[in-house]
Design an enzyme around this catalytic site. Sequence first.
Site, PDB file in Angstrom:
ATOM      1  N   ASP A  36      50.494   9.341  71.362  1.00 29.59           N
ATOM      2  CA  ASP A  36      50.378   8.706  72.676  1.00 29.59           C
ATOM      3  C   ASP A  36      50.008   9.713  73.771  1.00 29.59           C
ATOM      4  OD1 ASP A  36      50.433   6.512  74.356  1.00 29.59           O
ATOM      5  OD2 ASP A  36      52.552   6.749  74.838  1.00 29.59           O
ATOM      6  N   ASN A  38      46.690   9.878  75.282  1.00 31.21           N
ATOM      7  CA  ASN A  38      45.256  10.207  75.378  1.00 31.21           C
ATOM      8  C   ASN A  38      44.663   9.835  76.739  1.00 31.21           C
ATOM      9  OD1 ASN A  38      45.537  10.843  72.727  1.00 31.21           O
ATOM     10  ND2 ASN A  38      44.316   9.154  71.924  1.00 31.21           N
ATOM     11  N   ARG A  49      38.925   7.540  79.858  1.00 35.33           N
ATOM     12  CA  ARG A  49      40.015   7.509  78.866  1.00 35.33           C
ATOM     13  C   ARG A  49      39.513   7.811  77.447  1.00 35.33           C
ATOM     14  NH1 ARG A  49      44.870   5.030  79.929  1.00 35.33           N
ATOM     15  NH2 ARG A  49      44.922   4.312  77.777  1.00 35.33           N
ATOM     16  N   HIS A  53      40.701   9.999  73.871  1.00 39.44           N
ATOM     17  CA  HIS A  53      40.787   9.533  72.482  1.00 39.44           C
ATOM     18  C   HIS A  53      39.974  10.460  71.570  1.00 39.44           C
ATOM     19  CE1 HIS A  53      42.911   6.121  73.899  1.00 39.44           C
ATOM     20  NE2 HIS A  53      41.878   5.504  74.438  1.00 39.44           N
ATOM     21  N   THR A  82      48.981  -3.926  67.477  1.00 38.92           N
ATOM     22  CA  THR A  82      48.564  -5.324  67.683  1.00 38.92           C
ATOM     23  C   THR A  82      48.517  -5.630  69.189  1.00 38.92           C
ATOM     24  OG1 THR A  82      50.879  -5.892  67.269  1.00 38.92           O
ATOM     25  CG2 THR A  82      49.343  -6.349  65.501  1.00 38.92           C
ATOM     26  N   LEU A 147      48.269  14.470  49.734  1.00 40.70           N
ATOM     27  CA  LEU A 147      48.771  13.795  50.930  1.00 40.70           C
ATOM     28  C   LEU A 147      48.243  12.359  51.049  1.00 40.70           C
ATOM     29  CD1 LEU A 147      50.099  13.976  53.829  1.00 40.70           C
ATOM     30  CD2 LEU A 147      47.847  14.692  54.637  1.00 40.70           C
ATOM     31  N   ARG A 204      56.859  11.141  68.675  1.00 40.55           N
ATOM     32  CA  ARG A 204      56.031  10.456  69.680  1.00 40.55           C
ATOM     33  C   ARG A 204      55.717  11.449  70.792  1.00 40.55           C
ATOM     34  NH1 ARG A 204      55.992   4.442  72.107  1.00 40.55           N
ATOM     35  NH2 ARG A 204      54.242   4.744  73.500  1.00 40.55           N
ATOM     36  N   GLU A 223      64.723  10.241  61.794  1.00 43.63           N
ATOM     37  CA  GLU A 223      65.003  11.148  62.905  1.00 43.63           C
ATOM     38  C   GLU A 223      63.873  10.999  63.920  1.00 43.63           C
ATOM     39  OE1 GLU A 223      67.660  13.016  63.465  1.00 43.63           O
ATOM     40  OE2 GLU A 223      68.550  12.295  61.599  1.00 43.63           O
TER      41      GLU A 223
HETATM   42  C1  IPE Z   1      51.592   2.990  71.084  1.00 46.22           C
HETATM   43  O1  IPE Z   1      51.125   3.469  72.283  1.00 46.22           O
HETATM   44  C2  IPE Z   1      50.452   2.692  70.175  1.00 46.22           C
HETATM   45  C3  IPE Z   1      49.663   3.821  69.717  1.00 46.22           C
HETATM   46  C4  IPE Z   1      49.881   5.085  69.971  1.00 46.22           C
HETATM   47  C5  IPE Z   1      48.565   3.457  68.885  1.00 46.22           C
HETATM   48  P1  IPE Z   1      50.921   2.516  73.554  1.00 46.22           P
HETATM   49  O2  IPE Z   1      50.382   3.385  74.623  1.00 46.22           O
HETATM   50  O3  IPE Z   1      50.119   1.339  73.177  1.00 46.22           O
HETATM   51  O4  IPE Z   1      52.408   2.048  73.863  1.00 46.22           O
HETATM   52  P2  IPE Z   1      53.069   1.468  75.183  1.00 46.22           P
HETATM   53  O5  IPE Z   1      52.170   0.387  75.693  1.00 46.22           O
HETATM   54  O6  IPE Z   1      53.164   2.598  76.159  1.00 46.22           O
HETATM   55  O7  IPE Z   1      54.409   0.994  74.750  1.00 46.22           O
HETATM   56  C1  IPE Z   2      47.365   6.602  72.614  1.00 47.04           C
HETATM   57  O1  IPE Z   2      47.028   7.001  73.900  1.00 47.04           O
HETATM   58  C2  IPE Z   2      46.180   6.063  71.847  1.00 47.04           C
HETATM   59  C3  IPE Z   2      46.220   4.607  71.625  1.00 47.04           C
HETATM   60  C4  IPE Z   2      47.099   3.779  72.060  1.00 47.04           C
HETATM   61  C5  IPE Z   2      45.144   4.092  70.847  1.00 47.04           C
HETATM   62  P1  IPE Z   2      46.986   5.976  75.096  1.00 47.04           P
HETATM   63  O2  IPE Z   2      45.614   5.418  75.192  1.00 47.04           O
HETATM   64  O3  IPE Z   2      48.073   5.006  75.008  1.00 47.04           O
HETATM   65  O4  IPE Z   2      47.217   6.967  76.311  1.00 47.04           O
HETATM   66  P2  IPE Z   2      48.149   6.717  77.564  1.00 47.04           P
HETATM   67  O5  IPE Z   2      49.514   6.437  77.042  1.00 47.04           O
HETATM   68  O6  IPE Z   2      47.571   5.565  78.310  1.00 47.04           O
HETATM   69  O7  IPE Z   2      48.073   7.998  78.323  1.00 47.04           O
HETATM   70 MG    MG Z   3      50.016   4.993  75.665  1.00 45.33          MG
END
Ligand code: IPE
Ligand code: IPE
Ligand code: MG
Length: 264
Positions: A36, A38, A49, A53, A82, A147, A204, A223
Amino acid sequence: MSWKKFFNFKKEKTEAELLKAVTARPIPEHIAIIMDGNGRWATARNLPRTAGHRQGVEVLREIIETAVKLKIAHLTLYAFSTENWKRPESEVRALMSLMVEFLQKEIKTLHENNIRINMLGEIQGLPYDAAQEIKKSMELTKNNTGLQVNIAINYGSRAEIIRAVKKIAQDIAQNRLSPDEISEDLFTQYLETKGIPDPDLMIRTGGEFRLSNFLLYQSAYTELLFTDKRLLWPDFSSRKFLKAILEYQNRVRRFGGIDEQEGV
Ligand code: IPE
Ligand code: IPE
Ligand code: MG
């Protein structure tokens, strides 16, 4: 203490030193990662954004390499939930094509490294080319014994549990199963993680302290390691991954029992 010693003490461990420290202790069998942050990484740099990614994919490559070195059995990566369909169509499209690009570019190397690609989530909901690329990668690597990389895409834990419940209900309705046979063991056979041990460690990045519908049933005794909000996925690295595993190795897992050392 001499200055030399003082500075040595302060010196950060190198990646090789960390690798040595981690491999000296039991290695987790299954690590799950919620990649999370990106978007925030990119926004902070005045970039779109999708640039975040793209950088995230680079990090992913490095983490897979380290997981191979450590002989980890399962690495499960949350790539698209989802709920992520709620995002602007352009971002969804960019995420899907990055995944296709990653598999197209990397599948040969992944295969040569004996890596098996597996998918968690509903493949039917994916764009045609993404579904094709995943199927091809899974087919090509299905006999690999190193793996296993489980890519969670169009994955949601609640949807997975509901699908399992429906299948169980169908099996009962068609007399293939009796309600008495339902147990925790049997239930896991109906989940998409069938045959995969529960995650030992879940990481995370990005500073959100939640699971966002990831592996809810499977993580009952996992954990959890949440990074600081300053550590966004595109800034994650092999060194940080190794440090996370070291932290895991220092924890005491009780599974409801008592620590062996504490027992009388
Ligand atoms: C969780 O991240 C999903 C992925 C990393 C693929 P999100 O960015 O979608 O989660 P929320 O919306 O902050 O809970
Ligand atoms: C995680 O990064 C990647 C996916 C959910 C695909 P985000 O796109 O959720 O990045 P933030 O959380 O908005 O910074
Ligand atoms: Mg996110």
